[in-house]
Design a protein around this motif. Structure first.
Motif, mmCIF file in Angstrom:
data_model
loop_
_atom_site.group_PDB
_atom_site.id
_atom_site.type_symbol
_atom_site.label_atom_id
_atom_site.label_comp_id
_atom_site.label_asym_id
_atom_site.label_seq_id
_atom_site.Cartn_x
_atom_site.Cartn_y
_atom_site.Cartn_z
ATOM 1 N N GLU A 80 25.570 -25.763 0.448
ATOM 2 C CA GLU A 80 26.828 -25.152 0.018
ATOM 3 C C GLU A 80 26.767 -24.779 -1.461
ATOM 4 O OE1 GLU A 80 31.145 -26.298 1.306
ATOM 5 O OE2 GLU A 80 30.650 -27.502 -0.458
ATOM 6 N N GLU A 81 26.292 -25.700 -2.286
ATOM 7 C CA GLU A 81 26.158 -25.417 -3.723
ATOM 8 C C GLU A 81 25.102 -24.353 -3.983
ATOM 9 O OE1 GLU A 81 26.307 -28.797 -6.506
ATOM 10 O OE2 GLU A 81 26.564 -30.047 -4.730
ATOM 11 N N LEU A 82 24.081 -24.324 -3.139
ATOM 12 C CA LEU A 82 23.046 -23.300 -3.249
ATOM 13 C C LEU A 82 23.661 -21.915 -3.030
ATOM 14 C CD1 LEU A 82 19.902 -23.462 -3.652
ATOM 15 C CD2 LEU A 82 19.705 -23.193 -1.166
ATOM 16 N N ARG A 83 24.510 -21.797 -2.031
ATOM 17 C CA ARG A 83 25.184 -20.508 -1.768
ATOM 18 C C ARG A 83 26.053 -20.101 -2.952
ATOM 19 N NH1 ARG A 83 25.814 -22.853 3.458
ATOM 20 N NH2 ARG A 83 27.930 -23.520 2.946
ATOM 21 N N THR A 84 26.778 -21.064 -3.500
ATOM 22 C CA THR A 84 27.653 -20.769 -4.638
ATOM 23 C C THR A 84 26.845 -20.266 -5.837
ATOM 24 O OG1 THR A 84 29.226 -22.468 -3.924
ATOM 25 C CG2 THR A 84 29.359 -21.744 -6.217
ATOM 26 N N LEU A 85 25.721 -20.927 -6.092
ATOM 27 C CA LEU A 85 24.873 -20.546 -7.227
ATOM 28 C C LEU A 85 24.287 -19.153 -7.046
ATOM 29 C CD1 LEU A 85 23.368 -21.253 -9.867
ATOM 30 C CD2 LEU A 85 21.569 -22.279 -8.444
ATOM 31 N N THR B 211 17.726 -23.140 -14.246
ATOM 32 C CA THR B 211 18.043 -24.521 -14.616
ATOM 33 C C THR B 211 18.974 -25.166 -13.595
ATOM 34 O OG1 THR B 211 17.773 -24.048 -16.975
ATOM 35 C CG2 THR B 211 19.072 -25.996 -16.384
ATOM 36 N N ALA B 212 19.990 -24.424 -13.186
ATOM 37 C CA ALA B 212 20.947 -24.939 -12.189
ATOM 38 C C ALA B 212 20.269 -25.137 -10.834
ATOM 39 C CB ALA B 212 22.124 -23.981 -12.057
ATOM 40 N N LEU B 213 19.378 -24.219 -10.470
ATOM 41 C CA LEU B 213 18.673 -24.316 -9.201
ATOM 42 C C LEU B 213 17.739 -25.522 -9.192
ATOM 43 C CD1 LEU B 213 17.892 -23.221 -6.441
ATOM 44 C CD2 LEU B 213 16.354 -21.595 -7.574
ATOM 45 N N SER B 214 17.027 -25.732 -10.269
ATOM 46 C CA SER B 214 16.119 -26.866 -10.376
ATOM 47 C C SER B 214 16.881 -28.181 -10.278
ATOM 48 C CB SER B 214 15.363 -26.795 -11.708
ATOM 49 O OG SER B 214 14.458 -27.862 -11.825
ATOM 50 N N LYS B 215 18.040 -28.240 -10.900
ATOM 51 C CA LYS B 215 18.867 -29.451 -10.854
ATOM 52 C C LYS B 215 19.335 -29.738 -9.435
ATOM 53 C CE LYS B 215 23.002 -31.542 -12.881
ATOM 54 N NZ LYS B 215 24.141 -31.349 -13.815
ATOM 55 N N LEU B 216 19.739 -28.697 -8.714
ATOM 56 C CA LEU B 216 20.178 -28.866 -7.323
ATOM 57 C C LEU B 216 19.060 -29.447 -6.462
ATOM 58 C CD1 LEU B 216 22.261 -25.673 -6.420
ATOM 59 C CD2 LEU B 216 23.075 -28.017 -6.626
#
Length: 381
Positions: free
Chosen positions: A143-148, A341-346
């Motif tokens: 879900e967070e991946l889709r948002t990003l 950066t956000a993707l790596s953190k996820l």
């Protein structure tokens, strides 16, 4: 007449036996009879309180319930959890929490969408120790991946819409009749039918009454909807088609806004980004995203030394990493660094939350090479 079968078997064999007996019952002459399958369980993994059979107990289940294993029929939340825990061997530490999550997310979205990562394929059961909580964590990761991804895809969409309306109107003017005229596109016999469909869809967008106040205002005040107004109401798919069938000079001018991207490459990037956008917008599973079309080979494929199979890169062509590569070319460096950066953190967070999921397994399913996070180290040209 009530028929009973009493068999001593191991817990691991219970499910196979019940399926076999159910099939026999459903094909027997006494189909309307009440059949109970009685199984004495010698061993039962992780027994819990609350009506669940323990070691050595007798377990009754009517065929009216067992036949749900063979068909996609309605199941109560209790039945769904029972199947997950005792047939699929998924550990469920907190039944109350699990029930609430099934109510909130649905069995199909949660279990159907993400079970493959946590299952032992030959047995079709969950890997020993996998918990319900891990599936929930992975659901929220996706879900967070889709948002990003959607956040940065919308940046590209806005840029493409702006550039297309500017260069099209620069050449043909602001009258709506210009973008509704198939002769102002690359009109060939091959493209004729698609152009008719495209212009028909554009006409519907600017028709009144409209749900968009700015369309109503433009029609009622000026009797015309310039393209720079209409683009706000157009989908990314429609803009993608307009770019695809635009004349070469317009496509070239637009592509020059993106460093080292040709007009043909830009179309391929827009195509995959548009399809990824639809997945994100409709809440579909994203981590395993794949399309039939491919993006072009780029310098980034080469710099990352992505493996090849028959001279074709195995990652970054028609998967989620291909979308990452497209974004690398279509958004500026600062935005891409924030995205990466956000993707790596996820990814790091979900690996910690799902101890039965390895980073390699996750990256393979996403279509990412192991060194994907080095993508911003290399120049695009």
């Amino acid at each position: 007449m009530t028929r009973r079968y009493k068999i001593r078997i191991s817990h691991a064999e219970t499910h196979k036996l019940l399926l076999l007996l159910t099939k026999c019952c459903l094909t027997s002459m006494d189909i309307n009879g009440i059949l109970h399958v009685v199984v004495v369980l010698r061993k039962l993994a992780m027994p819990v309180a609350g009506g669940v059979p323990c070691v050595g107990s007798t377990f009754f289940m009517p065929v009216s319930e067992r036949k749900y294993y063979m068909a996609k029929n309605f199941l109560t939340y209790e039945q769904q959890l029972h199947i997950l825990e005792y047939d699929k061997q998924l550990a469920i530490p907190n039944h109350e929490y699990a029930t609430k999550k099934l109510e909130e997310l649905s069995y199909y979205s949660l279990i159907g969408g993400y079970k493959s990562l946590f299952k032992h394929a030959p047995s079709n059961k969950y890997i020993h120790g996998v918990t319900f909580d891990e599936l929930v964590s992975f659901y929220y990761f996706d879900e967070e991946l889709r948002t990003l991804f959607l956040k940065y895809i919308l940046h590209v969409e806005r840029h493409i819409k702006s550039m297309f309306s500017y260069h099209f109107c620069e050449k043909y003017g602001e009258q709506q009749s210009m973008y509704l005229n198939i002769n102002n596109y690359n009109h060939t016999r091959k493209n004729h039918r698609e152009l008719l469909r495209l212009t028909h869809s554009l006409q519907k967008v600017i028709a009144t009454p409209s749900k968009y106040a700015y369309i109503e205002h433009s029609v009622n005040t000026y009797h015309n909807v310039p393209l720079w107004v209409a683009t706000n109401a157009l989908t990314f798919g429609q803009i993608s088609k307009m770019y695809q069938y635009a004349t070469t000079d317009i496509r070239t001018k637009i592509s020059k806004n993106f460093q080292n991207v040709s007009e043909k490459q830009l179309h391929q990037f827009i195509n995959i980004i548009g399809k990824c956008r639809n997945v994100c917008a409709h809440g579909e599973r994203l981590f395993s995203f794949r399309i039939n079309e491919t993006i072009p080979d780029t310098l980034l494929h080469q710099k990352l030394q992505i493996n090849q199979n028959n001279n074709h890169y195995v990652y970054g062509k028609q998967d989620l990493f291909a979308v990452v590569i497209a974004l690398r070319y279509l958004i500026n460096n600062d935005k891409f660094r924030l995205f990466k950066t956000a993707l790596s953190k996820l990814i790091k967070t979900v690996i910690k939350q799902c101890p039965h999921l390895t980073e390699k397994q996750l990256l393979d399913n996403m279509g990412f090479p192991a060194n994907w996070d080095k993508i911003s180290r290399y120049r695009k040209i």
